[in-house]
Design a protein around this motif. Structure first.
Motif, short mmCIF file in Angstrom:
data_model
loop_
_atom_site.label_atom_id
_atom_site.label_comp_id
_atom_site.label_asym_id
_atom_site.label_seq_id
_atom_site.Cartn_x
_atom_site.Cartn_y
_atom_site.Cartn_z
N ILE A 1 -4.77 -0.65 -1.44
CA ILE A 1 -5.49 -0.23 -0.22
C ILE A 1 -6.85 -0.93 -0.17
O ILE A 1 -7.21 -1.54 0.83
CB ILE A 1 -5.63 1.31 -0.20
CG1 ILE A 1 -4.24 1.91 0.01
CG2 ILE A 1 -6.62 1.77 0.90
CD1 ILE A 1 -4.16 3.41 -0.14
N CYS B 1 0.85 -1.21 0.00
CA CYS B 1 0.00 0.00 0.00
C CYS B 1 0.88 1.25 0.00
O CYS B 1 0.41 2.34 -0.31
CB CYS B 1 -0.90 0.06 1.23
SG CYS B 1 -2.09 -1.26 1.34
N ALA C 1 -0.02 1.19 -5.49
CA ALA C 1 -0.25 1.46 -4.06
C ALA C 1 -1.74 1.69 -3.79
O ALA C 1 -2.31 1.13 -2.84
CB ALA C 1 0.57 2.67 -3.63
N ARG C 2 -2.38 2.46 -4.65
CA ARG C 2 -3.81 2.78 -4.41
C ARG C 2 -4.69 1.54 -4.60
O ARG C 2 -5.63 1.34 -3.84
CB ARG C 2 -4.25 3.92 -5.33
CG ARG C 2 -3.61 5.26 -4.93
CD ARG C 2 -4.20 6.42 -5.70
NE ARG C 2 -3.76 6.48 -7.08
CZ ARG C 2 -2.64 7.07 -7.50
NH1 ARG C 2 -1.86 7.68 -6.64
NH2 ARG C 2 -2.33 7.07 -8.78
N CYS D 1 -6.44 -4.79 0.25
CA CYS D 1 -6.11 -5.24 1.62
C CYS D 1 -7.34 -5.24 2.52
O CYS D 1 -7.49 -6.10 3.38
CB CYS D 1 -5.01 -4.36 2.21
SG CYS D 1 -3.41 -4.82 1.54
#
Ligand code: BYC
Length: 340
Positions: A177, A165, A173-174, A180
């Motif tokens: 989020i 993330c 990375a986005r 997860c």
């Protein structure tokens, strides 16, 4: 249940490593310097930004492998949807498998922002050129396997994915989020399903223990080779793609899982698993890396079955893609006619 804390290693440790290959002219040098400064400041790289080709290639490799893992990962649990023991379990499993498909799609989209088409990524999967997680080449023999996948496989996935993330590449990375958050639900449903089975009959408890025995070691191997044998780690860490090493994540997973196993009442199948007071961590036994590499290289118990199922599903869906394209062409013609 899983920490969101990110123990980022000492930045000095990889300080001597720089992005590869070295820049060739003055413009490249300036681009590279800006890129390195952004990485050093823990900033994000976005699709329109200049990036070294090796960084782009590494991301395409990791993101597409990750997407393929989500898509192939639908199969071991998917084949239990029609055999779930109750309507409630069936609804949960349907939602979970659908989530994994969604994760694959977000990740293919993140991969596409790097200039690689979805068709290219899928072609690499279908021709056996691309890797996907070793763990999905093991069979799901009983209903307990479905719970163990949620508890251990999704648990390991969360441990590995929470640090992503904060990956340096913005779109990856986005995507992570949301992924997860959903993986967290997957892990808990697995634990809850096993808890129900462990409070059932002796046969049900034995079935859970048998599933734990079969999945434990492949799950530990899922984190990837030991740091000393991990060719991509140093550069991945330098670029902020990888935040925590394979061995450190594996250790965190073992330490988090031992108390959960105790609550469930199952035994983890490792006679060398002990709390080490001096290290304040668990010691654990040797992983069979020959088995891991055999599985990664196509010779695991279900590799050919998984790939064949995936290729068939893709081919069976050709008419849907053709129909969607025909519809889009018709719509375009209609718009052009109206505008004329
Ligand atoms: N399986 O230098 P290393 C899910 C390969 S699905 C196969 O350490 P790196 C879910 C590695 O690719 C989530 N191959 O590599 C879905 C490399 O080969 P290449 C899956 C593996 O990239 C449905 C070579 O070994 N998660 O949650 O620094 C139901 C050397 O390794 C494996 C991800 O994809 C493996 N286990 O680190 C339930 C996470 N391990 O590419 C759940 C994203 C290593 O050089 N990926 N290899 O030919 C990562 O975090 C990293 O890519 C890895 C490997 C930690 C996996």
């Amino acid at each position: 249940m899983y920490t969101q804390a990110l123990d980022i290693p000492d930045p000095g440790r990889e300080a001597s490593l720089k992005a590869v290959p070295p820049p060739t002219d003055a413009t490249q040098v300036a681009h590279q310097a800006r890129f390195d400064a952004r990485i050093d400041a823990d900033g994000k790289i976005e699709p329109q930004d200049w990036m070294p080709e090796a960084y782009r290639k590494t991301l395409v490799r990791q993101i597409s492998q990750h997407a393929h893992s989500e898509i192939i990962g639908m199969q071991p649990e998917g084949n239990w949807i029609s055999r779930a023991p109750s309507l409630k379990r069936k609804a949960i499993l349907l939602a979970k498998v659908q989530d994994e498909g969604g994760h694959g799609l977000y990740l293919y989209s993140a991969g596409e922002t790097l200039g690689t088409s979805r068709d290219q990524m899928l072609d690499a999967l279908h021709t056996g050129k691309a890797k996907y997680s070793s763990i999905f080449n093991y069979p799901t023999l009983t209903w307990a396997d479905v719970g163990v996948i949620g508890w251990l496989v999704d648990g390991a996935a969360i441990m590995n994915q929470v640090p992503i993330c904060r990956c340096s590449y913005g779109p990856y990375a986005r995507a992570m989020i949301r992924i997860c958050k959903e993986e967290s639900f997957h892990q808990r449903q697995g634990f809850e399903s096993l808890m129900a089975q462990m409070t059932g009959t002796p046969a049900q408890r034995a079935m859970v223990q048998d599933a734990v025995n079969r999945w434990w070691w492949p799950v530990l191997a899922m984190f990837g080779p030991p740091d000393a044998d991990s060719p991509n780690s140093a550069q991945g860490m330098r670029w902020g793609i990888k935040r925590i090493s394979n061995d450190d994540l594996r250790q965190k997973f073992v330490d988090a899982t031992v108390p959960q196993a105790r609550i469930l009442g199952v035994t983890l199948p490792d006679p060398d698993l002990h709390w080490n007071e001096a290290r304040q961590q668990h010691d654990y036994g040797a992983i069979d890396w020959d088995e891991f590499w055999a599985t990664v290289n196509g010779n695991g118990p279900c590799n050919s079955e998984r790939l064949a199922t995936r290729v068939k599903a893709h081919n069976d869906g050709q008419w849907v893609r053709d129909a969607a394209l025909a519809h889009a062409r018709k719509q375009k013609q209609r718009t052009l006619k109206e505008a004329a």
